[in-house]
Scaffold this active site. Structure first.
Site, PDB file in Angstrom:
ATOM      1  N   ASP A   1       0.866  -1.186   0.000  1.00  0.00           N
ATOM      2  CA  ASP A   1       0.000   0.000   0.000  1.00  0.00           C
ATOM      3  C   ASP A   1       0.901   1.235   0.000  1.00  0.00           C
ATOM      4  O   ASP A   1       1.260   1.772   1.049  1.00  0.00           O
ATOM      5  CB  ASP A   1      -0.907  -0.018   1.228  1.00  0.00           C
ATOM      6  CG  ASP A   1      -2.051   0.987   1.109  1.00  0.00           C
ATOM      7  OD1 ASP A   1      -2.072   1.744   0.115  1.00  0.00           O
ATOM      8  OD2 ASP A   1      -2.910   1.011   2.008  1.00  0.00           O
ATOM      9  N   ILE A   2       1.279   1.669  -1.203  1.00  0.00           N
ATOM     10  CA  ILE A   2       2.246   2.765  -1.340  1.00  0.00           C
ATOM     11  C   ILE A   2       1.619   4.028  -1.926  1.00  0.00           C
ATOM     12  O   ILE A   2       2.183   5.103  -1.815  1.00  0.00           O
ATOM     13  CB  ILE A   2       3.449   2.324  -2.190  1.00  0.00           C
ATOM     14  CG1 ILE A   2       3.031   2.006  -3.619  1.00  0.00           C
ATOM     15  CG2 ILE A   2       4.142   1.117  -1.549  1.00  0.00           C
ATOM     16  CD1 ILE A   2       4.192   1.757  -4.571  1.00  0.00           C
ATOM     17  N   LYS A   3       0.487   3.891  -2.606  1.00  0.00           N
ATOM     18  CA  LYS A   3      -0.262   5.024  -3.178  1.00  0.00           C
ATOM     19  C   LYS A   3       0.638   5.978  -3.958  1.00  0.00           C
ATOM     20  O   LYS A   3       0.556   7.200  -3.820  1.00  0.00           O
ATOM     21  CB  LYS A   3      -1.028   5.775  -2.085  1.00  0.00           C
ATOM     22  CG  LYS A   3      -2.119   4.942  -1.414  1.00  0.00           C
ATOM     23  CD  LYS A   3      -2.905   5.763  -0.404  1.00  0.00           C
ATOM     24  CE  LYS A   3      -4.059   4.967   0.184  1.00  0.00           C
ATOM     25  NZ  LYS A   3      -3.580   3.889   1.082  1.00  0.00           N
ATOM     26  N   ARG A   4       1.485   5.423  -4.801  1.00  0.00           N
ATOM     27  CA  ARG A   4       2.373   6.244  -5.607  1.00  0.00           C
ATOM     28  C   ARG A   4       1.697   6.683  -6.902  1.00  0.00           C
ATOM     29  O   ARG A   4       0.756   6.058  -7.377  1.00  0.00           O
ATOM     30  CB  ARG A   4       3.654   5.471  -5.928  1.00  0.00           C
ATOM     31  CG  ARG A   4       4.482   5.046  -4.723  1.00  0.00           C
ATOM     32  CD  ARG A   4       5.001   6.240  -3.947  1.00  0.00           C
ATOM     33  NE  ARG A   4       6.085   5.859  -3.052  1.00  0.00           N
ATOM     34  CZ  ARG A   4       5.967   5.672  -1.739  1.00  0.00           C
ATOM     35  NH1 ARG A   4       4.785   5.833  -1.166  1.00  0.00           N
ATOM     36  NH2 ARG A   4       7.002   5.326  -0.997  1.00  0.00           N
TER      37      ARG A   4
END
Length: 329
Positions: free
Chosen positions: A103-106
């Site tokens: 879960d990095i939401k890049r």
């Protein structure tokens, strides 16, 4: 990788993912004491405590679940030692046969997104060698810089047979400030006034427009089970939007945050799934990893925190099964 995820869901009968989102307030005192005794009250000590905490939960739940979702910010707060704990967590989960959703939401301009995609899903050239960085199986991606921020992830997914979940309608309370905004999407012939040049503009919420774009992207990379490697994030806290988006994105697997601590329940989830009980995977983070702090599981105590997490997983599976049974799925 989407086919492996589906296989794991079918094998476990549990369309759920455990969010490994540790904070120090969740880590039992006995674990912190042991970590601090070895490494001091330092970033290294905190990272060691997080790693030991995660390992306990993984050891007690890996046989029940198909996947985990570590949230990288919870590790980044401890600097480089925290990222080491993140890497150790990813590697250990993969050793246990779990699918790992980073879960990095890049999401950024093309060259930066390409670097993010390489770091988390791909391989980087180092001299004569190709080296994997964090090496998750899926990551979450923010699409709001447009296609050139998403396409590099798709390209790496194609090469590595991995996947992404694109933010569409997130579970947080203020998501509607932007995601629910009505946007002009096109035009049709009509009798509008002069201010529109005689054109009748149609409107729809921004999240539905993004969902349509996800459906378009998903066609680039399909798995063998009828679902794309390109999925979406849609919060359990918005079940009606989930109903709409399931139709908008028929070939995209949906990662569903917001269950449990954020208020989502099994009955809120039915419309995220297809008729075969596939098409979605539901996340619970603190509702599982900090279950021992919940009155319902207080009997386990801090020393048996991981047993409380296991019971919380079992209860979540039961809740979802009951919801399916109520509608005959």
């Amino acid at each position: 990788m989407i086919d492996k995820l589906i296989e794991k869901i079918q094998k476990t009968g549990a369309p759920i993912v455990v969010g490994l989102d540790p904070t120090m307030k969740f880590v039992p005192d006995h674990i912190k004491k042991a970590a601090f005794a070895e490494k001091g009250e330092t970033l290294e000590g905190a990272a060691e405590a997080v790693w030991l905490y995660n390992k306990g939960i993984i050891d007690k739940t890996y046989d029940l679940i198909p996947a985990v979702k570590p949230q990288i910010a919870m590790y980044e707060q401890f600097g480089i030692p925290g990222l080491v704990a993140f890497q150790k967590t990813v590697d250990y989960c993969k050793e246990k046969g779990l699918v790992v959703i980073g879960d990095i939401k890049r999401g950024d301009i093309g060259s930066t997104s390409a670097a993010y995609a390489t770091a988390h899903l791909g391989k980087v050239q180092v001299g004569n060698n190709l080296c994997a960085g964090f090496d998750e199986d899926f990551v979450t991606v923010n699409p709001y810089l447009g296609s050139d921020g998403v396409q590099p992830f798709i390209d790496v997914c194609r090469e590595e047979k991995k996947g992404i979940f694109i933010l569409v309608k997130t579970s947080n309370p203020s998501s509607g400030e932007f995601q629910d905004r009505q946007v002009c999407t096109g035009a049709s012939a009509g009798s509008a006034g002069e201010e529109t040049g005689g054109i009748d503009f149609e409107k729809m919420p921004l999240y539905e427009i993004v969902g349509g774009k996800v459906a378009e992207w998903s066609s680039q990379l399909m798995g063998e089970n009828g679902y794309s490697y390109i999925g979406a994030v849609v919060g359990a806290t918005y079940p009606e939007q989930g109903r709409v988006l399931r139709k908008v994105m028929p070939k995209s697997f949906i990662l569903v945050p917001g269950y449990g601590a954020q208020g989502g329940t099994g009955k809120d989830l039915i419309h995220f799934f297809d008729e075969n009980r596939l098409g979605a995977i539901v996340n619970s983070s603190r509702g599982i990893i900090a279950a021992y702090q919940n009155e319902k599981y207080s009997k386990f105590g801090a020393y048996n925190y991981a047993d409380a997490s296991r019971q919380a997983v079992i209860d979540m599976i039961t809740d979802i099964d009951q919801a399916f049974a109520s509608v005959g799925k």
